[in-house]
Design a protein around this motif. Structure first.
Motif, PDB file in Angstrom:
ATOM      1  N   ILE A 109     -74.309  52.689  32.987  1.00 42.57           N
ATOM      2  CA  ILE A 109     -73.654  53.231  31.797  1.00 42.57           C
ATOM      3  C   ILE A 109     -72.240  52.683  31.635  1.00 42.57           C
ATOM      4  N   ILE A 110     -71.425  52.748  32.687  1.00 45.47           N
ATOM      5  CA  ILE A 110     -70.036  52.292  32.582  1.00 45.47           C
ATOM      6  C   ILE A 110     -69.955  50.788  32.314  1.00 45.47           C
ATOM      7  N   PRO A 111     -70.660  49.916  33.071  1.00 43.98           N
ATOM      8  CA  PRO A 111     -70.603  48.479  32.734  1.00 43.98           C
ATOM      9  C   PRO A 111     -71.171  48.169  31.357  1.00 43.98           C
ATOM     10  N   PHE A 112     -72.272  48.831  30.965  1.00 44.21           N
ATOM     11  CA  PHE A 112     -72.881  48.568  29.657  1.00 44.21           C
ATOM     12  C   PHE A 112     -71.926  48.941  28.527  1.00 44.21           C
ATOM     13  N   SER A 113     -71.308  50.112  28.616  1.00 42.83           N
ATOM     14  CA  SER A 113     -70.393  50.554  27.562  1.00 42.83           C
ATOM     15  C   SER A 113     -69.174  49.644  27.474  1.00 42.83           C
ATOM     16  N   ALA A 114     -68.632  49.250  28.614  1.00 47.60           N
ATOM     17  CA  ALA A 114     -67.495  48.330  28.605  1.00 47.60           C
ATOM     18  C   ALA A 114     -67.892  46.970  28.047  1.00 47.60           C
ATOM     19  N   GLY A 115     -69.101  46.522  28.364  1.00 45.25           N
ATOM     20  CA  GLY A 115     -69.571  45.244  27.841  1.00 45.25           C
ATOM     21  C   GLY A 115     -69.760  45.259  26.335  1.00 45.25           C
ATOM     22  N   ILE A 116     -70.271  46.370  25.793  1.00 41.91           N
ATOM     23  CA  ILE A 116     -70.441  46.472  24.342  1.00 41.91           C
ATOM     24  C   ILE A 116     -69.086  46.462  23.646  1.00 41.91           C
ATOM     25  N   SER A 117     -68.100  47.153  24.212  1.00 45.83           N
ATOM     26  CA  SER A 117     -66.760  47.132  23.616  1.00 45.83           C
ATOM     27  C   SER A 117     -66.180  45.721  23.639  1.00 45.83           C
ATOM     28  N   LEU A 118     -66.474  44.951  24.700  1.00 48.83           N
ATOM     29  CA  LEU A 118     -66.018  43.566  24.765  1.00 48.83           C
ATOM     30  C   LEU A 118     -66.661  42.740  23.661  1.00 48.83           C
ATOM     31  N   LEU A 119     -67.961  42.903  23.445  1.00 49.16           N
ATOM     32  CA  LEU A 119     -68.648  42.156  22.393  1.00 49.16           C
ATOM     33  C   LEU A 119     -68.088  42.494  21.013  1.00 49.16           C
ATOM     34  N   ILE A 120     -67.818  43.763  20.773  1.00 53.52           N
ATOM     35  CA  ILE A 120     -67.268  44.161  19.471  1.00 53.52           C
ATOM     36  C   ILE A 120     -65.854  43.616  19.317  1.00 53.52           C
ATOM     37  N   GLY A 121     -65.084  43.620  20.412  1.00 53.14           N
ATOM     38  CA  GLY A 121     -63.750  43.038  20.345  1.00 53.14           C
ATOM     39  C   GLY A 121     -63.782  41.562  20.003  1.00 53.14           C
ATOM     40  N   VAL A 122     -64.722  40.825  20.600  1.00 49.95           N
ATOM     41  CA  VAL A 122     -64.879  39.406  20.274  1.00 49.95           C
ATOM     42  C   VAL A 122     -65.277  39.245  18.816  1.00 49.95           C
ATOM     43  N   LEU A 123     -66.158  40.120  18.324  1.00 55.09           N
ATOM     44  CA  LEU A 123     -66.581  40.060  16.931  1.00 55.09           C
ATOM     45  C   LEU A 123     -65.408  40.288  15.989  1.00 55.09           C
ATOM     46  N   LEU A 124     -64.578  41.283  16.290  1.00 56.09           N
ATOM     47  CA  LEU A 124     -63.414  41.560  15.452  1.00 56.09           C
ATOM     48  C   LEU A 124     -62.429  40.394  15.480  1.00 56.09           C
ATOM     49  N   GLY A 177     -56.923  39.779  19.748  1.00 58.62           N
ATOM     50  CA  GLY A 177     -57.001  39.078  21.017  1.00 58.62           C
ATOM     51  C   GLY A 177     -56.671  39.984  22.194  1.00 58.62           C
ATOM     52  N   SER A 178     -55.692  40.869  22.013  1.00 56.73           N
ATOM     53  CA  SER A 178     -55.348  41.820  23.072  1.00 56.73           C
ATOM     54  C   SER A 178     -56.494  42.789  23.327  1.00 56.73           C
ATOM     55  N   SER A 179     -57.182  43.191  22.249  1.00 55.82           N
ATOM     56  CA  SER A 179     -58.336  44.071  22.404  1.00 55.82           C
ATOM     57  C   SER A 179     -59.438  43.394  23.213  1.00 55.82           C
ATOM     58  N   VAL A 180     -59.681  42.126  22.929  1.00 55.23           N
ATOM     59  CA  VAL A 180     -60.690  41.376  23.674  1.00 55.23           C
ATOM     60  C   VAL A 180     -60.292  41.266  25.146  1.00 55.23           C
ATOM     61  N   LEU A 181     -59.014  40.981  25.397  1.00 55.99           N
ATOM     62  CA  LEU A 181     -58.552  40.825  26.775  1.00 55.99           C
ATOM     63  C   LEU A 181     -58.669  42.132  27.543  1.00 55.99           C
ATOM     64  N   PHE A 182     -58.298  43.249  26.908  1.00 56.74           N
ATOM     65  CA  PHE A 182     -58.397  44.535  27.589  1.00 56.74           C
ATOM     66  C   PHE A 182     -59.856  44.927  27.815  1.00 56.74           C
ATOM     67  N   ALA A 183     -60.707  44.704  26.789  1.00 54.95           N
ATOM     68  CA  ALA A 183     -62.128  45.024  26.948  1.00 54.95           C
ATOM     69  C   ALA A 183     -62.761  44.168  28.047  1.00 54.95           C
ATOM     70  N   PHE A 184     -62.330  42.905  28.134  1.00 56.17           N
ATOM     71  CA  PHE A 184     -62.840  42.038  29.198  1.00 56.17           C
ATOM     72  C   PHE A 184     -62.432  42.567  30.569  1.00 56.17           C
ATOM     73  N   SER A 185     -61.184  43.028  30.696  1.00 50.65           N
ATOM     74  CA  SER A 185     -60.732  43.548  31.986  1.00 50.65           C
ATOM     75  C   SER A 185     -61.538  44.788  32.373  1.00 50.65           C
ATOM     76  N   CYS A 186     -61.848  45.637  31.391  1.00 49.22           N
ATOM     77  CA  CYS A 186     -62.666  46.825  31.678  1.00 49.22           C
ATOM     78  C   CYS A 186     -64.076  46.430  32.093  1.00 49.22           C
ATOM     79  N   PHE A 187     -64.649  45.467  31.391  1.00 50.86           N
ATOM     80  CA  PHE A 187     -66.006  45.016  31.705  1.00 50.86           C
ATOM     81  C   PHE A 187     -66.060  44.375  33.088  1.00 50.86           C
ATOM     82  N   TYR A 188     -65.086  43.542  33.388  1.00 51.03           N
ATOM     83  CA  TYR A 188     -65.026  42.881  34.694  1.00 51.03           C
ATOM     84  C   TYR A 188     -64.929  43.909  35.818  1.00 51.03           C
ATOM     85  N   ARG A 189     -64.041  44.874  35.645  1.00 49.74           N
ATOM     86  CA  ARG A 189     -63.839  45.863  36.701  1.00 49.74           C
ATOM     87  C   ARG A 189     -65.004  46.854  36.774  1.00 49.74           C
TER      88      ARG A 189
END
Length: 372
Positions: A94-109, A139-151
């Motif tokens: 759940i936690i990795p999936f949710s963080a990954g979806i936020s990363l994808l949406i950040g990249v889309l935005l 770009g900051s949103s993508v970077l933060f979402a990536f850090s959440c997904f990575y961790r």
């Protein structure tokens, strides 16, 4: 009398509807508030198409169900310590999936904003453009979402030098702290730009500490300095193994939270429209939540925590961690992982989306006023 004035009102409405909606049949029902979120999922103008509206509604409902399931699992795992299946499901899926979806949406935005910036690069000088600050926010949103997904994929506690998975260079304390530093600085930059630009647009007063800084310095207050100091304290804790440095870090985050709460309250008072009011109220509540979470959860935990007496106390370097999937530490830190990797990553995406919508609307209003 012109030709249009002799036509029935219904025919004029149908013709205008086709022009505005890009071919949507006349008399189509206006989308409700739920289906208007299809613009978030599928791009600008998607809410005007009934098929896209239905798809957007399904995606919104699916996201709500996933969030509800995650919340229920979190409560059950937190209250019932023997609910190992729910805990593992949260950490591993759940936690990795949710963080990954936020990363994808950040990249889309970010992609949408980049396209708009390119399209509007040759616009007249007197029209509002999507510029560098918009790219920085997304770009900051993508970077933060990536850090959440990575961790989220490499669950570890830098303070305890402990990890749930097999020890690798990716979940080592120095790796996790480096990725976290990038993401957290990016988050503060994003929120700072959003508050600053929105305050200028709404004519709101910004700055809880403005009078103090104007009195003693020639520089305006910025949350960039506190976050840099906070990251310095966090790195000091990782290097030294002294948990008191993390307490200092969270005190600085409480200062940032107070600043955000003050500014968002001013923005809330000046908000225009329902969605903007909800956004600023959410930032206000999130800032208050961040303050109290650090004050009553994070600081007490690290103030009492000692690495000594555990296997992690004998870690020879910063590039190694001890694997202990069954440690009670993970249950203690579950609220942090849940709120950080899911709540904060999605909040960052929401701020980026709201920033795009607000300045897109301002650009359209500027164009309409000049035509009138």
């Amino acid at each position: 009398m012109c030709a249009d004035s002799r036509r029935p009102t219904s025919q004029l409405r149908a013709r205008n509807t086709n022009k505005i909606d890009g071919g949507v049949p006349p008399y189509a029902a206006a989308p409700n508030h739920l289906t208007r979120l299809s613009s978030f999922w599928l791009g600008e103008g998607a809410s005007k198409d009934p098929h896209y509206s239905a798809l957007g509604a399904l995606l919104t409902i699916a996201a709500a169900i996933i969030g509800l399931v995650a919340g229920v699992l979190f409560v059950l795992s937190w209250k019932i310590r023997t609910f190992v299946l729910g805990r593992n499901f949260l950490f591993d899926l759940i936690i990795p999936f949710s963080a990954g979806i936020s990363l994808l949406i950040g990249v889309l935005l970010l992609s949408r904003w980049s396209i708009m910036w390119i399209e509007n690069h040759s616009m007249p000088k007197n029209k509002i453009k999507f510029g560098r600050k918009g790219l920085i926010v997304c770009g900051s949103s993508v970077l933060f979402a990536f850090s959440c997904f990575y961790r989220a994929l490499n669950i570890a506690d830098e303070g305890a030098a402990m990890c749930r998975g097999s020890p690798t260079a990716f979940n080592a304390p120095v790796s996790g702290r480096f990725i976290a530093t990038l993401g957290e600085v990016a988050l503060v930059v994003q929120v700072s730009i959003y508050i600053q630009e929105t305050a200028l647009r709404l004519g709101a007063i910004q700055g809880l500490w403005r009078s103090i800084f104007e009195q003693y310095t020639s520089l305006p207050f910025s949350t960039i300095l506190p976050v840099i100091l906070a990251e310095t304290m966090s790195w000091s804790g990782v290097i030294s193994g002294n948990s008191k440095f993390y307490c200092a870090e969270y005190v600085l985050w409480m200062l940032i939270a107070l600043t955000w709460a003050w500014d968002s309250a001013e923005l809330l008072n000046k908000s225009e429209g329902y969605s903007e009011t909800v956004m600023h109220a959410a930032i206000l509540l999130g800032s208050i939540g961040l303050f109290f979470f650090n004050a009553f959860f994070e600081i007490p935990h690290f103030f009492k925590y000692q690495r000594g007496g555990t296997a992690a106390a004998h870690i020879p370097g910063l590039w190694e961690c001890i694997q202990d999937e069954s440690s009670p530490l993970w249950m203690k830190r579950l609220p942090f992982f849940f709120c950080y990797f899911i709540g904060c990553s999605w909040s960052s995406v929401a701020v980026a989306y709201r920033f795009m919508r607000a300045f897109r609307k301002a650009s359209l209003n500027s164009s309409d006023s000049k035509k009138a």
